[in-house]
Design an enzyme around this catalytic site. Structure first.
Site, PDB file in Angstrom:
ATOM      1  N   ASP A 229       0.834  -1.203   0.000  1.00 39.52           N
ATOM      2  CA  ASP A 229       0.000   0.000   0.000  1.00 39.52           C
ATOM      3  C   ASP A 229       0.875   1.263   0.000  1.00 39.52           C
ATOM      4  OD1 ASP A 229      -2.851   0.950   0.429  1.00 39.52           O
ATOM      5  OD2 ASP A 229      -1.884   1.957   2.109  1.00 39.52           O
TER       6      ASP A 229
ATOM      7  N   GLU B 141      14.362 -15.522   0.770  1.00 40.05           N
ATOM      8  CA  GLU B 141      14.625 -16.623   1.705  1.00 40.05           C
ATOM      9  C   GLU B 141      13.699 -17.803   1.417  1.00 40.05           C
ATOM     10  OE1 GLU B 141      13.883 -14.942   5.559  1.00 40.05           O
ATOM     11  OE2 GLU B 141      15.620 -13.607   5.442  1.00 40.05           O
TER      12      GLU B 141
HETATM   13  C1  NOJ Z   1      -4.402   2.966  -0.874  1.00 41.09           C
HETATM   14  C2  NOJ Z   1      -5.571   2.045  -0.675  1.00 41.09           C
HETATM   15  O1  NOJ Z   1      -5.832   1.370  -1.870  1.00 41.09           O
HETATM   16  C3  NOJ Z   1      -6.716   2.899  -0.203  1.00 41.09           C
HETATM   17  O2  NOJ Z   1      -7.918   2.165  -0.150  1.00 41.09           O
HETATM   18  C4  NOJ Z   1      -6.370   3.486   1.133  1.00 41.09           C
HETATM   19  O3  NOJ Z   1      -7.385   4.386   1.512  1.00 41.09           O
HETATM   20  C5  NOJ Z   1      -5.036   4.231   1.101  1.00 41.09           C
HETATM   21  N1  NOJ Z   1      -4.022   3.529   0.375  1.00 41.09           N
HETATM   22  C6  NOJ Z   1      -4.510   4.460   2.500  1.00 41.09           C
HETATM   23  O4  NOJ Z   1      -4.077   3.258   3.069  1.00 41.09           O
END
Ligand code: NOJ
Length: 557
Positions: free
Chosen positions: A214, A264
């Site tokens: 993310d 790993e």
């Molecule tokens: C990207 C994610 O896809 C989204 O849903 C989220 O709100 C933001 N990152 C923050 O984590």
């Protein structure tokens, strides 16, 4: 007899499975609810593994299923090494992984390293231990400005709207790029770095095959004072690798460490970066073999249904992937954007469904301007084009049913912080693509669960239900199943050749193993001549040897 050129690449090199995979994104809270609490769960996924196998995907990617207050749909993680009790247990998770693996389906999970939730044990410790404490060092705390420190350290805005700094009881402020409940971690801190290595091993040991990272471009920051103002920050070039908060070169030191952990394992664990950066060149750094290995390419998701745009973006991204030794990724929908069947049924860009450049993509759109049938037609054409391209395709749950965005959700039932805080996501926020799936035309919550759904499902969901579409050879589901079955023979690691069609609105390309694809982005039918006999799949029936407008055909020549 099997044609010797129809090699199933999925059996060719086990470690390279991710390079050409069809990956299906599951948003767990909205997929299937086994215990009847209105929230989808891991046993719900387990109950649907045969559906996934029949669909013909190679892997699933699970959005967060960790304990969370759901301030941001689970992207506010309380504990990175557990399952939310509302969604099940670690034993349920293990059973799900085993069932998917038995069916040859890999498992990718979401890792959210930029921020924890404010309920995470570390953040609670940081609050309790107070200013100057070691616990505060794991986050980004600063004193305020103004005579009594009552003004935030800067005037920066968070992605979901409002200030990017929140004040705590003792007067200090912490930085949150996203919601108030998502304090940013300090990636200069060795304990933060070490803890995520533990998390990666924890899930890898449980058999997870890969990770989706993310906001991979945000982790490292240079917050040396004096900090720039918002206007100054926005004026800083973010392609130099030295921007204070985004796409910094030093973030790749983190991923080099992660790569050593991935390697790993046998086969090595894979990763795909969600990196909203300025250029394909900057994105390629995340996809390097010494780093995460692959990065999302959202270019087509941001483009209109337009032949020239598709051709240009496909060419650029394939060249980029080739140059870096990675494989590219194709995406038209995910849990953050308006479903593509709906985008394509709205006037171009008029539905405020995208923002250009690196900015976030907004959801919603004026329902009265939506041409549902046209959106569906174009979505079929675009998806079938994508599935025939070299690289991985990421599909979002419900698109295989041709689902449209649900625009009509009463404000009181909405959940997305973006809707309430009105930040970089315009209009309706992201709930409309997160409405629980319809499995049956009849019954409680269209078969999602026995006792309702956490977001309201509209009546028109009945006609998109899995049981309805499974019985209809002309449905979106039948098309996806057939395409994913054929894709195993079509897909290779080799590139494509563009063929001239004599029409600007018709694209044609050939794969080296004899497969060809024709996409008609226009409305005029395209005559196929003798090639009509070679068509093995078409998103609309041919008429008198012509490919109708807004349609794609796969040919085996
Ligand atoms: C990207 C994610 O896809 C989204 O849903 C989220 O709100 C933001 N990152 C923050 O984590």
């Amino acid at each position: 007899m099997t044609d010797p050129t129809d090699v199933d690449i999925h059996t060719a090199d086990e470690a390279a499975w991710w390079r050409q995979a069809a990956v299906y994104q599951i948003y767990p809270r909205s997929f299937a609810d086994a215990d009847g609490d209105g929230i989808g769960d891991i046993p719900g996924i387990l109950s649907r593994v045969d559906y996934l196998a029949e669909l013909g995907i190679d892997a699933v990617w699970l959005s967060p299923f960790y304990p969370s207050a759901l301030a941001d749909g689970g992207y506010d993680v309380d504990d990175y090494r557990d399952v939310d009790p509302r969604l099940g247990t670690l034993a349920d998770f293990d059973a799900m992984v085993a069932a998917l693996h038995e069916r040859g389906i890999k498992v990718i999970i979401d890792i959210v390293p930029n921020h924890s939730s404010n309920r995470h044990a570390w953040f609670q410790e940081a609050l309790a231990d107070g200013r100057g404490s070691a616990a505060r060092e794991r986050y980004i705390f600063r004193d305020g400005t103004g005579p009594d420190g009552s003004e935030p350290p800067t005037d920066w805005e968070s992605v979901f709207g409002g200030p990017a700094w929140e004040r705590v009881d003792d007067g200090q402020w912490y930085f949150h790029h996203f919601a108030v409940e998502q304090p940013d971690l300090n990636w200069s801190h060795p304990e933060v770095r070490a803890d995520f290595l533990t998390t990666l091993r924890f899930w890898s040991d449980r058999g997870v095959d890969g990770f989706r990272i993310d906001v991979a471009h945000m982790l490292t920051k240079d917050l040396t004072e004096p900090l720039p103002s918002r206007a100054e920050l926005e004026a800083i070039d973010s392609t130099t690798g030295q921007h204070p908060i985004t796409d910094r070169d030093d973030v790749h030191e983190v991923y080099a460490e992660w790569r050593r952990v991935f390697n790993e394992y046998d086969p090595p664990r894979t990763a795909v970066a969600e990196a909203w950066v300025q250029t394909p060149e900057r994105r390629a750094r995340y996809a390097s073999a010494e780093g995460l290995g692959q990065a999302f390419n959202f270019d087509l998701l941001e483009a209109d249904f337009d032949a020239a745009a598709f051709r240009r973006l496909i060419t650029v991204n394939l060249a980029q992937a080739d140059a870096t030794g990675s494989s590219t990724t194709w995406v038209l929908s995910n849990h953050d954007v308006t479903r593509h069947a709906t985008r394509y049924g709205l006037p171009p860009l008029n539905g405020r469904h995208v923002k250009q450049g690196t900015e976030w993509v907004a959801a919603g759109g004026p329902e009265d301007q939506l041409d549902r049938e046209r959106g569906r037609r174009r979505a079929h054409a675009a998806t079938m084009l994508l599935l025939a391209l070299p690289g991985s395709t990421y599909l979002y749950q419900g698109e295989e049913l041709g689902l449209h965005e649900v625009a009509d959700i009463p404000p009181a039932q909405r959940q997305d912080p973006a809707f309430f805080r009105g930040g970089e996501f315009d209009g309706l926020g992201r709930d409309g693509c997160r409405v629980p799936l319809p499995w049956t035309a009849e019954g409680s919550s269209f078969g999602f669960g026995s006792n309702g759904a956490h977001l309201p499902q509209p009546g028109w969901f009945a006609q998109y239900a899995v049981d309805v579409e499974a019985a209809d050879p002309a449905s979106t589901l039948s098309l996806y199943r057939e395409a994913l079955r054929l894709r195993r023979r079509l897909q290779t690691d080799e590139m494509l050749d563009w063929h001239d069609t004599g029409r600007a609105d018709v694209l044609r390309f050939a794969r080296p193993n004899g497969w060809q694809v024709i996409s008609n982005f226009g409305t005029e039918p395209f005559p196929l001549g003798r090639d009509a006999d070679a068509v093995v799949l078409a998103t609309q029936p041919l008429r008198d040897g012509e490919l109708p407008g807004e349609a794609t055909a796969w040919l085996r020549l």
